[in-house]
Design an enzyme around this catalytic site. Structure first.
Site, short mmCIF file in Angstrom:
data_model
loop_
_atom_site.label_atom_id
_atom_site.label_comp_id
_atom_site.label_asym_id
_atom_site.label_seq_id
_atom_site.Cartn_x
_atom_site.Cartn_y
_atom_site.Cartn_z
N ALA A 156 0.84 -1.20 0.00
CA ALA A 156 0.00 0.00 0.00
C ALA A 156 0.87 1.25 0.00
O ALA A 156 0.62 2.20 -0.74
CB ALA A 156 -0.92 -0.01 1.21
N ASP A 211 -5.37 -0.80 4.11
CA ASP A 211 -3.96 -0.41 4.04
C ASP A 211 -3.78 0.86 3.22
O ASP A 211 -3.02 1.76 3.60
CB ASP A 211 -3.11 -1.53 3.41
CG ASP A 211 -3.05 -2.77 4.28
OD1 ASP A 211 -3.93 -2.95 5.13
OD2 ASP A 211 -2.11 -3.56 4.09
N1 ADP Z 1 10.16 -1.16 -1.71
C1 ADP Z 1 9.43 -1.76 -2.64
N2 ADP Z 1 9.77 -1.67 -3.95
C2 ADP Z 1 9.04 -2.28 -4.89
N3 ADP Z 1 7.93 -3.02 -4.66
C3 ADP Z 1 7.54 -3.14 -3.39
C4 ADP Z 1 8.25 -2.51 -2.33
N4 ADP Z 1 7.61 -2.80 -1.17
C5 ADP Z 1 6.56 -3.60 -1.52
N5 ADP Z 1 6.50 -3.80 -2.84
C6 ADP Z 1 5.51 -4.62 -3.56
O1 ADP Z 1 4.60 -5.14 -2.62
C7 ADP Z 1 4.67 -6.60 -2.58
C8 ADP Z 1 4.45 -7.08 -1.16
O2 ADP Z 1 3.12 -6.78 -0.80
P1 ADP Z 1 2.25 -7.72 0.12
O3 ADP Z 1 2.33 -9.15 -0.32
O4 ADP Z 1 0.90 -7.10 0.19
O5 ADP Z 1 2.98 -7.61 1.53
P2 ADP Z 1 3.02 -6.38 2.55
O6 ADP Z 1 2.16 -5.29 2.01
O7 ADP Z 1 2.47 -6.98 3.81
O8 ADP Z 1 4.46 -6.01 2.71
C9 ADP Z 1 6.04 -6.92 -3.13
O9 ADP Z 1 6.09 -8.24 -3.66
C10 ADP Z 1 6.19 -5.84 -4.20
O10 ADP Z 1 5.44 -6.16 -5.35
C1 PMV Z 2 -5.00 -9.59 5.15
C2 PMV Z 2 -5.39 -8.14 4.89
O1 PMV Z 2 -6.51 -7.82 5.74
C3 PMV Z 2 -4.25 -7.17 5.26
C4 PMV Z 2 -2.97 -7.41 4.51
O2 PMV Z 2 -1.95 -6.53 4.94
P1 PMV Z 2 -0.45 -6.72 4.42
O3 PMV Z 2 -0.46 -6.64 2.93
O4 PMV Z 2 -0.01 -8.09 4.89
O5 PMV Z 2 0.32 -5.62 5.04
C5 PMV Z 2 -5.81 -7.99 3.44
C6 PMV Z 2 -6.57 -6.71 3.11
O6 PMV Z 2 -7.13 -6.07 4.02
O7 PMV Z 2 -6.64 -6.39 1.93
MG MG Z 3 0.17 -5.55 1.27
#
Ligand code: ADP
Ligand code: PMV
Ligand code: MG
Length: 305
Positions: A96, A138
């Site tokens: 996000a 998010d």
């Molecule tokens: N610093 C970054 N640079 C590029 N892409 C990023 C970066 N941080 C996150 N992302 C993108 O977001 C993805 C991770 O998101 P997600 O699976 O929702 O995990 P979270 O949001 O919990 O960290 C990565 O695989 C990438 O595509």
């Molecule tokens: C599992 C969920 O509730 C939060 C996911 O957060 P994150 O990408 O893991 O930081 C998914 C959503 O709200 O879209």
């Molecule tokens: Mg995420």
């Protein structure tokens, strides 16, 4: 060159349940993703994940953000460089934050005049495209900052106790975990739907407690929420180890934050217990991050680099 940044977040309550319309309470934290943008000959995206053009495999969120902004502006060539304090795929909303900061930076560079509501809305559409199913949590909290209740989009007062995050350093994909919960819910709707609804009820109860600064009671409910996250299959041995390390060393509460599977847990620290909790998390094999919630959502950092 324009630089914008957006914060990550922790959930006090409601991850996963909020995807099905239940309530959640989520706080922006002082860990940010910075995005630098400047006009260029072609489209270049640079991050720790690699250097690419539009590439929905390596940079899905940023690629969709560019494509969405191309509907508003003539974006032929732009160089986007990402720097982040947020561990990627960790439950702290790195996806996000990178999406929101990219949209804001392109909005300023191409003078599109988007409102904060527009930015949050576009970023949510992108999370839905990439994840298959995504709540607005998010992207909303990263845009607006503060402590936010979703789906009501209501701001609550900041939490006045230190927040300690424990990172298992195991990557977990939100898309995958959200998919696993959807599968379990369709297999056992009569079991899983009430669990999701109970999680939502805890957020509703906690709203009043946040106004009253009653962190002891909030903590009890967060620990119940942790049990229900385990019940829907998003826990792991590493996360539980960090949760109990925190609880046994003075945390008021400790639970998974975000998608789970791997990634992070979050603890509210009791009086003078912040360093004991952080040390216990490190001794248990995790990485501790001491942070605070913040009212600051997406913001312009600089107009020249
Ligand atoms: N610093 C970054 N640079 C590029 N892409 C990023 C970066 N941080 C996150 N992302 C993108 O977001 C993805 C991770 O998101 P997600 O699976 O929702 O995990 P979270 O949001 O919990 O960290 C990565 O695989 C990438 O595509
Ligand atoms: C599992 C969920 O509730 C939060 C996911 O957060 P994150 O990408 O893991 O930081 C998914 C959503 O709200 O879209
Ligand atoms: Mg995420």
């Amino acid at each position: 060159m324009i630089t914008c940044s957006a914060p990550g977040k922790v959930y006090l309550f409601g991850e996963h349940a909020v995807v099905y319309g239940e309530s959640a309470i989520c706080c922006a934290v002082e860990l940010r993703t910075k995005v630098h943008v400047e006009k260029s000959e072609s489209i270049i995206i640079e991050s720790t994940l690699g250097t690419t053009g539009i590439d929905h495999e390596t940079h899905p969120y940023v690629s969709y953000a560019i494509e969405k902004m191309q509907q508003l502006a003539n974006i032929e060539g732009v160089r986007i460089r990402i720097e982040s304090e947020l561990p990627v795929g960790s439950g702290l909303g790195s996806s996000a934050a990178v999406t929101v900061a990219t949209i804001k930076a392109l909005d300023i560079l191409y003078e599109c005049g988007l409102s904060l509501e527009d930015i949050a809305g576009k970023a949510h559409e992108i999370e839905r495209m990439v994840q298959g199913n995504a709540s607005p949590t998010d992207t909303y909290v990263s845009t607006m900052g503060g402590v936010v209740m979703i789906p009501q989009r209501k701001k609550l007062p900041l939490i006045e106790c230190p927040i300690v995050i424990g990172n298992t350093n195991r990557f977990s994909s939100t898309k995958e975990l959200v998919g696993n919960v959807a599968k379990l819910r369709s297999e056992f709707p009569e079991i899983i739907e009430p669990i999701l609804s109970d999680i939502g009820q805890m957020s509703l109860l906690a709203e009043k407690l946040v106004h009253e600064n009653d962190y002891e009671t909030i903590g009890k409910l967060m620990n119940v929420n942790q049990g229900l996250l385990d019940a829907i299959g998003v826990g792991s041995a590493e996360l539980s180890t960090l949760v109990y390390a925190a609880r046994n060393n003075g945390a008021i509460s400790a639970k998974i934050t975000g998608a789970g599977g791997g990634g992070c847990m979050v603890a509210l620290a009791g009086k003078d217990s912040t360093s004991a909790i952080a040390n216990a998390i490190e001794d248990a094999g995790g990485e501790a991050i001491i942070t605070k919630n913040t009212e600051e959502g997406v913001r312009l950092e600089s107009l020249n680099g």
